[in-house]
Design a protein around this motif. Sequence first.
Motif, PDB file in Angstrom:
ATOM      1  N   HIS A  31       7.332   5.455  -8.721  1.00 28.06           N
ATOM      2  CA  HIS A  31       7.060   6.248  -9.922  1.00 28.06           C
ATOM      3  C   HIS A  31       7.247   5.394 -11.172  1.00 28.06           C
ATOM      4  N   ASP A  32       7.646   4.147 -10.985  1.00 26.47           N
ATOM      5  CA  ASP A  32       8.076   3.289 -12.083  1.00 26.47           C
ATOM      6  C   ASP A  32       6.877   2.556 -12.687  1.00 26.47           C
ATOM      7  N   SER A  33       6.333   3.086 -13.757  1.00 27.47           N
ATOM      8  CA  SER A  33       5.157   2.471 -14.380  1.00 27.47           C
ATOM      9  C   SER A  33       5.458   1.090 -14.955  1.00 27.47           C
ATOM     10  N   ARG A  34       6.754   0.777 -15.117  1.00 30.89           N
ATOM     11  CA  ARG A  34       7.130  -0.532 -15.653  1.00 30.89           C
ATOM     12  C   ARG A  34       6.783  -1.665 -14.697  1.00 30.89           C
ATOM     13  N   VAL A  35       6.544  -1.355 -13.413  1.00 31.69           N
ATOM     14  CA  VAL A  35       6.275  -2.416 -12.432  1.00 31.69           C
ATOM     15  C   VAL A  35       4.819  -2.402 -11.964  1.00 31.69           C
ATOM     16  N   TYR A  36       3.974  -1.630 -12.624  1.00 32.09           N
ATOM     17  CA  TYR A  36       2.575  -1.538 -12.195  1.00 32.09           C
ATOM     18  C   TYR A  36       1.875  -2.895 -12.183  1.00 32.09           C
ATOM     19  N   ASP A  37       2.263  -3.787 -13.088  1.00 28.80           N
ATOM     20  CA  ASP A  37       1.559  -5.064 -13.177  1.00 28.80           C
ATOM     21  C   ASP A  37       1.825  -5.977 -11.989  1.00 28.80           C
ATOM     22  N   PHE A  38       2.769  -5.610 -11.123  1.00 26.61           N
ATOM     23  CA  PHE A  38       3.019  -6.401  -9.913  1.00 26.61           C
ATOM     24  C   PHE A  38       2.018  -6.065  -8.803  1.00 26.61           C
ATOM     25  N   GLY A  39       1.319  -4.963  -8.927  1.00 22.96           N
ATOM     26  CA  GLY A  39       0.415  -4.532  -7.870  1.00 22.96           C
ATOM     27  C   GLY A  39      -0.910  -5.281  -7.891  1.00 22.96           C
ATOM     28  N   ASP A  40      -1.340  -5.776  -6.724  1.00 17.30           N
ATOM     29  CA  ASP A  40      -2.686  -6.324  -6.595  1.00 17.30           C
ATOM     30  C   ASP A  40      -3.702  -5.191  -6.524  1.00 17.30           C
ATOM     31  N   LYS A  41      -3.264  -4.059  -5.971  1.00 18.02           N
ATOM     32  CA  LYS A  41      -4.045  -2.830  -5.978  1.00 18.02           C
ATOM     33  C   LYS A  41      -3.098  -1.681  -6.273  1.00 18.02           C
ATOM     34  N   ILE A  42      -3.607  -0.653  -6.940  1.00 16.55           N
ATOM     35  CA  ILE A  42      -2.845   0.575  -7.158  1.00 16.55           C
ATOM     36  C   ILE A  42      -3.649   1.725  -6.569  1.00 16.55           C
ATOM     37  N   VAL A  43      -3.052   2.409  -5.612  1.00 18.97           N
ATOM     38  CA  VAL A  43      -3.678   3.585  -4.998  1.00 18.97           C
ATOM     39  C   VAL A  43      -3.033   4.818  -5.603  1.00 18.97           C
ATOM     40  N   SER A  44      -3.820   5.594  -6.340  1.00 13.63           N
ATOM     41  CA  SER A  44      -3.312   6.784  -7.018  1.00 13.63           C
ATOM     42  C   SER A  44      -3.595   8.018  -6.164  1.00 13.63           C
ATOM     43  N   MET A  45      -2.559   8.842  -5.942  1.00 10.96           N
ATOM     44  CA  MET A  45      -2.681  10.017  -5.099  1.00 10.96           C
ATOM     45  C   MET A  45      -2.356  11.290  -5.874  1.00 10.96           C
ATOM     46  N   ALA A  46      -2.933  12.391  -5.401  1.00 14.60           N
ATOM     47  CA  ALA A  46      -2.629  13.716  -5.941  1.00 14.60           C
ATOM     48  C   ALA A  46      -2.983  14.747  -4.884  1.00 14.60           C
ATOM     49  N   ASP A  47      -2.101  15.697  -4.657  1.00 16.91           N
ATOM     50  CA  ASP A  47      -2.348  16.809  -3.737  1.00 16.91           C
ATOM     51  C   ASP A  47      -2.795  16.342  -2.357  1.00 16.91           C
ATOM     52  N   GLY A  48      -2.153  15.289  -1.865  1.00 16.61           N
ATOM     53  CA  GLY A  48      -2.442  14.825  -0.513  1.00 16.61           C
ATOM     54  C   GLY A  48      -3.712  14.027  -0.361  1.00 16.61           C
ATOM     55  N   ARG A  49      -4.343  13.680  -1.468  1.00 17.72           N
ATOM     56  CA  ARG A  49      -5.597  12.924  -1.417  1.00 17.72           C
ATOM     57  C   ARG A  49      -5.480  11.632  -2.232  1.00 17.72           C
ATOM     58  N   VAL A  50      -6.301  10.659  -1.879  1.00 17.93           N
ATOM     59  CA  VAL A  50      -6.447   9.461  -2.700  1.00 17.93           C
ATOM     60  C   VAL A  50      -7.480   9.770  -3.779  1.00 17.93           C
ATOM     61  N   VAL A  51      -7.079   9.645  -5.043  1.00 19.01           N
ATOM     62  CA  VAL A  51      -7.999   9.985  -6.138  1.00 19.01           C
ATOM     63  C   VAL A  51      -8.653   8.752  -6.746  1.00 19.01           C
ATOM     64  N   GLU A  52      -8.003   7.604  -6.671  1.00 16.78           N
ATOM     65  CA  GLU A  52      -8.632   6.377  -7.141  1.00 16.78           C
ATOM     66  C   GLU A  52      -7.879   5.164  -6.602  1.00 16.78           C
ATOM     67  N   VAL A  53      -8.628   4.072  -6.437  1.00 19.43           N
ATOM     68  CA  VAL A  53      -8.059   2.787  -6.039  1.00 19.43           C
ATOM     69  C   VAL A  53      -8.406   1.790  -7.126  1.00 19.43           C
ATOM     70  N   LEU A  54      -7.367   1.240  -7.735  1.00 16.71           N
ATOM     71  CA  LEU A  54      -7.547   0.376  -8.903  1.00 16.71           C
ATOM     72  C   LEU A  54      -7.221  -1.073  -8.565  1.00 16.71           C
ATOM     73  N   GLY A  55      -7.913  -1.986  -9.236  1.00 17.11           N
ATOM     74  CA  GLY A  55      -7.656  -3.412  -9.069  1.00 17.11           C
ATOM     75  C   GLY A  55      -6.531  -3.885  -9.960  1.00 17.11           C
ATOM     76  N   LYS A  56      -6.191  -5.148  -9.806  1.00 18.56           N
ATOM     77  CA  LYS A  56      -5.094  -5.736 -10.587  1.00 18.56           C
ATOM     78  C   LYS A  56      -5.390  -5.637 -12.072  1.00 18.56           C
ATOM     79  N   GLY A  57      -4.384  -5.216 -12.845  1.00 20.68           N
ATOM     80  CA  GLY A  57      -4.526  -5.095 -14.278  1.00 20.68           C
ATOM     81  C   GLY A  57      -4.990  -3.729 -14.741  1.00 20.68           C
ATOM     82  N   GLN A  58      -5.480  -2.907 -13.791  1.00 18.85           N
ATOM     83  CA  GLN A  58      -5.897  -1.556 -14.162  1.00 18.85           C
ATOM     84  C   GLN A  58      -4.713  -0.604 -14.049  1.00 18.85           C
TER      85      GLN A  58
END
Length: 242
Positions: free
Chosen positions: A211-238
């Motif tokens: 839940h820590d948005s301060r560490v988002y920049d460490f992710g090569d990909k960010i998978v965002s979820m809501a209500d048991g579903r994947v809502v978006e897959v983001l690349g590095k820097g997004q």
Amino acid sequence: MTATVSAPPMAAIQFRGLSKFFGTAETKVTALDNIELALPYGEMVLLVGPSGCGKTTLISIAAGLLNPSEGEVVVLGQNLTKMGANRKVRFRGENIGFVFQQYNLLPALSAVENACVPLLIAGWNRAKAIAKAAEILTAVGLGNRLKAFPSQLSGGQQQRVAIARALVHEPRLLVCDEPTAALDAASGRTVMQLIKQVAVQPDRAVVVVTHDSRVYDFGDKIVSMADGRVVEVLGKGQRPHE
């Protein structure tokens, strides 16, 4: 088999039509709803989203701790859905490391003794296990605290011991559930940097629930979820939509 520096062609984790339900009839709750997702080798993937959206359930299935209700999960080329319970326990012990928000260190054991526990469970000679644990603890910056007990370590240092324990058997998949939640900003970034440096390799994968948005920049990909579903897959820097 000869080691190579290139990542294997298959995904480290593949979720295929994966759903998870809890309860039945009127009490049935859908925790995961038809997840289709492939997570690569050689990257740190962050799973983000509101509490209760299914993040921890998803990584629990990937780690073989929960079975899906529908669909299948293939981890490191092995279909866990078709794997028997005993074999799954062996697979988990040999291939998967865990880092949690709670450090779960044994208070009567020193840092190096805590870190070598997975090797002792695997049947290693104690002296060799201690030596290997000391090597990993040195890599995460605790080479001068090998004999310290958990009560003598700060929260950030205890988390480093937990990371060393998770990495000591060189797992091909590292699963982290809120590893920075109990840490201040500086310690949290240090922990994420350590995980990135030590655990991300071409033939390995790291998945971090946070839940820590301060560490988002460490992710090569960010998978965002809501209500048991994947809502978006983001690349590095997004950044995911808040």
